[in-house]
Scaffold this motif. Structure first.
Motif, mmCIF file in Angstrom:
data_model
loop_
_atom_site.group_PDB
_atom_site.id
_atom_site.type_symbol
_atom_site.label_atom_id
_atom_site.label_comp_id
_atom_site.label_asym_id
_atom_site.label_seq_id
_atom_site.Cartn_x
_atom_site.Cartn_y
_atom_site.Cartn_z
ATOM 1 N N GLY A 55 -37.814 -27.518 -4.426
ATOM 2 C CA GLY A 55 -38.556 -28.078 -5.558
ATOM 3 C C GLY A 55 -37.703 -28.223 -6.798
ATOM 4 N N VAL A 56 -36.845 -27.240 -7.066
ATOM 5 C CA VAL A 56 -35.966 -27.299 -8.236
ATOM 6 C C VAL A 56 -34.967 -28.443 -8.095
ATOM 7 N N VAL A 57 -34.395 -28.598 -6.907
ATOM 8 C CA VAL A 57 -33.428 -29.681 -6.692
ATOM 9 C C VAL A 57 -34.103 -31.040 -6.842
ATOM 10 N N MET A 58 -35.298 -31.179 -6.292
ATOM 11 C CA MET A 58 -36.015 -32.449 -6.425
ATOM 12 C C MET A 58 -36.375 -32.719 -7.889
ATOM 13 N N ALA A 59 -36.794 -31.695 -8.620
ATOM 14 C CA ALA A 59 -37.120 -31.869 -10.036
ATOM 15 C C ALA A 59 -35.878 -32.246 -10.835
ATOM 16 N N LEU A 60 -34.742 -31.611 -10.544
ATOM 17 C CA LEU A 60 -33.504 -31.955 -11.239
ATOM 18 C C LEU A 60 -33.087 -33.394 -10.945
ATOM 19 N N ALA A 61 -33.279 -33.818 -9.705
ATOM 20 C CA ALA A 61 -32.903 -35.185 -9.346
ATOM 21 C C ALA A 61 -33.793 -36.204 -10.048
ATOM 22 N N LEU A 62 -35.055 -35.877 -10.208
ATOM 23 C CA LEU A 62 -35.978 -36.821 -10.836
ATOM 24 C C LEU A 62 -35.926 -36.791 -12.358
ATOM 25 N N LEU A 63 -35.661 -35.610 -12.919
ATOM 26 C CA LEU A 63 -35.699 -35.470 -14.378
ATOM 27 C C LEU A 63 -34.341 -35.611 -15.048
ATOM 28 N N GLY A 64 -33.272 -35.589 -14.288
ATOM 29 C CA GLY A 64 -31.950 -35.621 -14.891
ATOM 30 C C GLY A 64 -31.137 -36.843 -14.562
ATOM 31 N N PRO A 65 -31.661 -38.043 -14.797
ATOM 32 C CA PRO A 65 -30.885 -39.233 -14.442
ATOM 33 C C PRO A 65 -29.718 -39.506 -15.378
ATOM 34 N N SER A 66 -29.763 -39.013 -16.606
ATOM 35 C CA SER A 66 -28.699 -39.269 -17.569
ATOM 36 C C SER A 66 -27.585 -38.246 -17.385
ATOM 37 N N MET A 67 -26.356 -38.744 -17.242
ATOM 38 C CA MET A 67 -25.216 -37.836 -17.069
ATOM 39 C C MET A 67 -24.730 -37.271 -18.402
ATOM 40 N N ASP A 68 -25.348 -37.660 -19.501
ATOM 41 C CA ASP A 68 -24.943 -37.151 -20.804
ATOM 42 C C ASP A 68 -25.470 -35.745 -21.048
ATOM 43 N N SER A 69 -26.548 -35.403 -20.414
ATOM 44 C CA SER A 69 -27.162 -34.099 -20.670
ATOM 45 C C SER A 69 -26.671 -33.066 -19.654
ATOM 46 N N PRO A 70 -26.725 -31.798 -20.019
ATOM 47 C CA PRO A 70 -26.364 -30.739 -19.056
ATOM 48 C C PRO A 70 -27.266 -30.746 -17.829
ATOM 49 N N THR A 71 -28.524 -31.150 -18.007
ATOM 50 C CA THR A 71 -29.433 -31.233 -16.867
ATOM 51 C C THR A 71 -28.971 -32.305 -15.887
ATOM 52 N N GLY A 72 -28.457 -33.407 -16.392
ATOM 53 C CA GLY A 72 -27.951 -34.468 -15.532
ATOM 54 C C GLY A 72 -26.731 -34.036 -14.737
ATOM 55 N N VAL A 73 -25.839 -33.286 -15.369
ATOM 56 C CA VAL A 73 -24.652 -32.787 -14.672
ATOM 57 C C VAL A 73 -25.070 -31.805 -13.587
ATOM 58 N N LEU A 74 -25.993 -30.890 -13.919
ATOM 59 C CA LEU A 74 -26.484 -29.927 -12.930
ATOM 60 C C LEU A 74 -27.209 -30.648 -11.797
ATOM 61 N N ALA A 75 -27.952 -31.685 -12.135
ATOM 62 C CA ALA A 75 -28.674 -32.443 -11.105
ATOM 63 C C ALA A 75 -27.707 -33.114 -10.142
ATOM 64 N N SER A 76 -26.648 -33.700 -10.667
ATOM 65 C CA SER A 76 -25.698 -34.376 -9.777
ATOM 66 C C SER A 76 -24.999 -33.399 -8.850
ATOM 67 N N THR A 77 -24.666 -32.228 -9.348
ATOM 68 C CA THR A 77 -24.012 -31.247 -8.483
ATOM 69 C C THR A 77 -24.976 -30.692 -7.450
ATOM 70 N N GLN A 78 -26.212 -30.453 -7.838
ATOM 71 C CA GLN A 78 -27.161 -29.860 -6.904
ATOM 72 C C GLN A 78 -27.620 -30.839 -5.847
ATOM 73 N N VAL A 79 -27.772 -32.110 -6.197
ATOM 74 C CA VAL A 79 -28.204 -33.083 -5.200
ATOM 75 C C VAL A 79 -27.129 -33.257 -4.134
ATOM 76 N N PHE A 80 -25.883 -33.234 -4.531
ATOM 77 C CA PHE A 80 -24.781 -33.386 -3.570
ATOM 78 C C PHE A 80 -24.690 -32.190 -2.631
ATOM 79 N N THR A 81 -24.890 -30.998 -3.151
ATOM 80 C CA THR A 81 -24.750 -29.795 -2.334
ATOM 81 C C THR A 81 -26.071 -29.319 -1.742
ATOM 82 N N ALA A 82 -27.176 -29.939 -2.106
ATOM 83 C CA ALA A 82 -28.474 -29.473 -1.602
ATOM 84 C C ALA A 82 -28.642 -29.720 -0.115
ATOM 85 N N VAL A 83 -28.077 -30.785 0.393
ATOM 86 C CA VAL A 83 -28.263 -31.106 1.808
ATOM 87 C C VAL A 83 -27.700 -30.002 2.714
#
Length: 162
Positions: free
Chosen positions: A93-121
């Protein structure tokens, strides 16, 4: 500490630990191909790509094995099992929320989302394998099912001297 509190603490700790491990692993996977190319003095772009893909593929497989081992080890104890499975679902749920809420790479949430989506699989695949192995072990040990002795167990190996 009550059983409920222990379950809640484990359920909160599992996604946090998985996120920290995956994020650290992700940054290592970003840097390792550059170091390999630099130290091996590779100049061909095709070889650079092959080095990067082999590092990423091997690293992600290793990450899946680490997630499997971690979840399996913590879920081994009866009192932690519900918390581990709840925390694993919360991680998804956290990974899905980060992927949906963090589309901008300017924010720390976006950076965390990109790393987590890649490694979540691989992390989720490791969790799924641990879950499947656990459920198949539970089915095999239900009453009425024949029990298979564990490795190193001497039950059933002794012969009657008569």
């Amino acid at each position: 500490m009550t059983r409920t509190m222990r379950t809640i603490i484990v359920a909160l700790a599992v996604p946090v630990v998985l996120i920290v491990i995956a994020a650290a692993f992700q940054y290592v996977l970003y840097a390792l191909p550059f170091f390999a190319v630099y130290f091996l003095r590779i100049e061909d772009e095709g070889v650079m790509g092959a080095v990067a893909w082999s590092v990423w593929g091997g690293g992600l497989a290793t990450l899946g094995v680490i997630a499997y081992g971690l979840v399996r080890r913590v879920a081994r104890f009866e009192r932690n099992r519900a918390g581990v499975w709840t925390g694993s679902v919360a991680y998804l749920g956290v990974v899905m929320a980060l992927a949906l809420l963090g589309p901008s790479m300017d924010s720390p949430t976006g950076v965390l989302a990109s790393t987590q989506v890649f490694t979540a699989v691989p992390v989720l695949l490791g969790i799924a394998v641990a879950w499947v192995r656990r459920s198949s072990a539970v089915r095999a040990t239900r009453s009425g099912a024949p029990r298979v002795p564990r490795r190193g167990s001497r039950s059933g190996t002794r012969r009657d001297p008569a």
